[in-house]
Design a protein around this motif. Sequence first.
Motif, short mmCIF file in Angstrom:
data_model
loop_
_atom_site.label_atom_id
_atom_site.label_comp_id
_atom_site.label_asym_id
_atom_site.label_seq_id
_atom_site.Cartn_x
_atom_site.Cartn_y
_atom_site.Cartn_z
N GLY A 3 -7.64 -3.86 -8.70
CA GLY A 3 -7.25 -2.87 -9.70
C GLY A 3 -7.00 -1.49 -9.12
N LYS A 4 -7.25 -1.32 -7.82
CA LYS A 4 -7.09 -0.02 -7.18
C LYS A 4 -6.11 -0.06 -6.02
CE LYS A 4 -11.92 1.22 -8.17
NZ LYS A 4 -13.22 1.58 -7.56
N HIS A 5 -6.05 -1.18 -5.31
CA HIS A 5 -5.30 -1.24 -4.06
C HIS A 5 -4.12 -2.21 -4.10
CE1 HIS A 5 -9.48 -0.06 -3.06
NE2 HIS A 5 -8.87 0.81 -2.29
N PHE A 36 -3.91 -15.30 10.78
CA PHE A 36 -2.54 -14.81 10.80
C PHE A 36 -1.98 -14.91 9.39
CE2 PHE A 36 -3.30 -15.73 15.19
CZ PHE A 36 -2.49 -14.86 15.90
N PHE A 37 -1.08 -13.99 9.06
CA PHE A 37 -0.49 -13.97 7.73
C PHE A 37 0.71 -13.04 7.74
CE2 PHE A 37 -3.72 -10.73 8.09
CZ PHE A 37 -3.20 -9.62 7.43
N ARG A 38 1.49 -13.07 6.68
CA ARG A 38 2.57 -12.11 6.55
C ARG A 38 2.18 -11.08 5.50
NH1 ARG A 38 5.67 -16.44 3.69
NH2 ARG A 38 5.67 -15.92 1.47
N ALA A 39 2.65 -9.85 5.71
CA ALA A 39 2.34 -8.76 4.78
C ALA A 39 3.37 -7.66 4.95
CB ALA A 39 0.93 -8.23 5.03
N ASP A 40 3.43 -6.77 3.96
CA ASP A 40 4.38 -5.65 3.96
C ASP A 40 3.60 -4.35 3.82
OD1 ASP A 40 6.38 -3.81 3.59
OD2 ASP A 40 7.22 -4.73 1.78
N ASP A 41 3.60 -3.54 4.88
CA ASP A 41 2.87 -2.27 4.85
C ASP A 41 3.69 -1.13 4.28
OD1 ASP A 41 4.70 -1.78 6.84
OD2 ASP A 41 3.21 -1.34 8.42
N GLY A 42 4.91 -1.44 3.78
CA GLY A 42 5.76 -0.41 3.20
C GLY A 42 6.67 0.27 4.20
N GLN A 43 6.49 -0.04 5.47
CA GLN A 43 7.31 0.55 6.52
C GLN A 43 8.09 -0.49 7.32
OE1 GLN A 43 4.93 3.05 9.05
NE2 GLN A 43 3.87 4.02 7.33
N HIS A 44 7.50 -1.66 7.51
CA HIS A 44 8.09 -2.65 8.40
C HIS A 44 8.63 -3.88 7.67
CE1 HIS A 44 5.16 -0.39 10.88
NE2 HIS A 44 6.13 -0.47 11.80
N ARG A 64 -1.15 -1.59 2.73
CA ARG A 64 -0.17 -0.71 2.11
C ARG A 64 -0.93 0.23 1.21
NH1 ARG A 64 5.67 -2.68 -0.27
NH2 ARG A 64 6.51 -0.60 -0.75
N MET A 65 -1.17 1.41 1.68
CA MET A 65 -2.05 2.35 1.02
C MET A 65 -1.64 2.61 -0.42
SD MET A 65 -4.37 3.08 3.23
CE MET A 65 -5.11 4.57 2.53
N GLY A 66 -2.65 2.70 -1.29
CA GLY A 66 -2.40 2.97 -2.70
C GLY A 66 -2.31 1.70 -3.52
N ILE A 67 -1.74 1.82 -4.71
CA ILE A 67 -1.70 0.72 -5.65
C ILE A 67 -0.65 -0.33 -5.30
CG2 ILE A 67 -0.03 1.77 -7.22
CD1 ILE A 67 -3.21 -0.27 -8.17
N GLU A 68 0.35 0.04 -4.49
CA GLU A 68 1.38 -0.93 -4.11
C GLU A 68 0.77 -2.02 -3.24
OE1 GLU A 68 4.60 -1.24 -4.97
OE2 GLU A 68 4.22 0.36 -6.41
N PRO A 69 1.09 -3.29 -3.50
CA PRO A 69 0.47 -4.38 -2.73
C PRO A 69 1.18 -4.64 -1.41
CG PRO A 69 1.94 -5.29 -4.39
CD PRO A 69 1.95 -3.78 -4.59
N SER A 70 0.41 -5.04 -0.42
CA SER A 70 1.02 -5.54 0.83
C SER A 70 1.33 -7.03 0.67
CB SER A 70 0.09 -5.32 2.02
OG SER A 70 -1.04 -6.17 1.95
#
Length: 446
Positions: free
Chosen positions: A422-424, A50-58, A31-37
């Motif tokens: 601290g950045k991503h 394997f894992f779960r994550a949120d790319d901000g779109q799906h 998830r590009m930028g400071i927001e966490p996936s």
Amino acid sequence: MYGIIMMIVTLTLPLWGQAETGVPFLVKDIRMGIEPSAPASLTPVKGLLFFRADDGQHGLELWQSDGTAAGTRLVADIRPGPEHAVPDALTEVNGTLYFSADDGIHGTELWQSDGTAAGTLLVADLNPGPESSFPSELANIDGVLYFQAHDGQHGTELWRSDGTAAGTQRLTALNPFRRNDHLDDFELWSGRLMSQSTHLVLDIYPGSGSAWPHAFVQRNGTLYFIADDGQHGLELWQSQGTTESTKLAVDVNPGRGHAFIKGLTVVGQTLFFSAFDSETNVELWRSDGTPSGTRRVVDLNPGLGHAYPDELTEMHGVLYFRALHPDYGFELWRTDGSVSGTRLVTDLRAGSKSSHPSELVWAEGQLFFRADDGTHGFELWQSDGTAAGTRLFADILPGPRHSMLSELTYASNMLFFRVDDGKHGIELWAISLRAAQPRHAMTPPR
């Protein structure tokens, strides 16, 4: 001049998605930028993660990684769009990943995946329609998937599955190794793993009382667990699946009081655990399954204090654990089961303040864990079991701030974890451990 500039740029580039041996790197900024996936439920299957994550779109969906940026991808958008499918309880059985998820149509049900979108499928809609069966406690037992689920008719019961709808069956009215039938309440049951044959092993707490058997481990073909028979409190029990072999192994805290046993861990032929008795409070114990062979290992926090040993982890036939000592606080300890062989590995945070080591994981002959030495915040540490061989592996978020490092998971010579640099935001990171040598995070290769 151009060549010099290019060399400087190359040396200052962050090592994202590069398996530089021993150097932590951001696998992919999902998830590009400071927001966490917010990657979670990291689970290795056939050399992949394997894992779960949120790319901000799906939304929160199922992802896969081979440790490279290009090889880190969304497996399937189970619940299309930004809504969350929330894959959970990820469990590998015979090279296939099983998990619970909600596609927005069937509720939270049992799914499976081979790592492809086409191979990510609903196994069975156990509670038909939009209602959920909430599969949980997924377990791989001898290559068969067992889990708890609620089909809307029988309550939460034990199920098994071979990965097909027809082969997903409710066994009988019981929870895994526990049953509540309103007559015997929660008691120890046994079942033939390849059939629907089950039977009550023993009504440990006779009548309407509940024994609450839990925390099952095997040692030399015997099942050890914690249960309460109404006379001895929650204590250590053992069973080989028959009524005659099911008995109280030892009453650590004599009488009706609970021993509060935790962390049952087998090392070689010895069963270790944390337990309470009225003489020394909560300390480390060992057992061979007999009363005479069960004893306190050592009283680390003498008098009225508790050592609270936890994070019990085996490495090379030695037990490592976290414990509280009045002189050192919560630090990393090791034991071979003897008094003389129980010692502090090192006092990471000198004095009585605690480094709170946690998330202990064995990988490539080394013990990795999270700890705070008071200077670097909670960061990644490495140990070979000696004071000289225990060191900060990487300070991913330099300085005293915490990097939120967690979910240390070893897969195919890679140590994966989630961390915030601290950045991503909180993203997936990894370290290649092929003959890894400790290095400071983000130090460019020379």
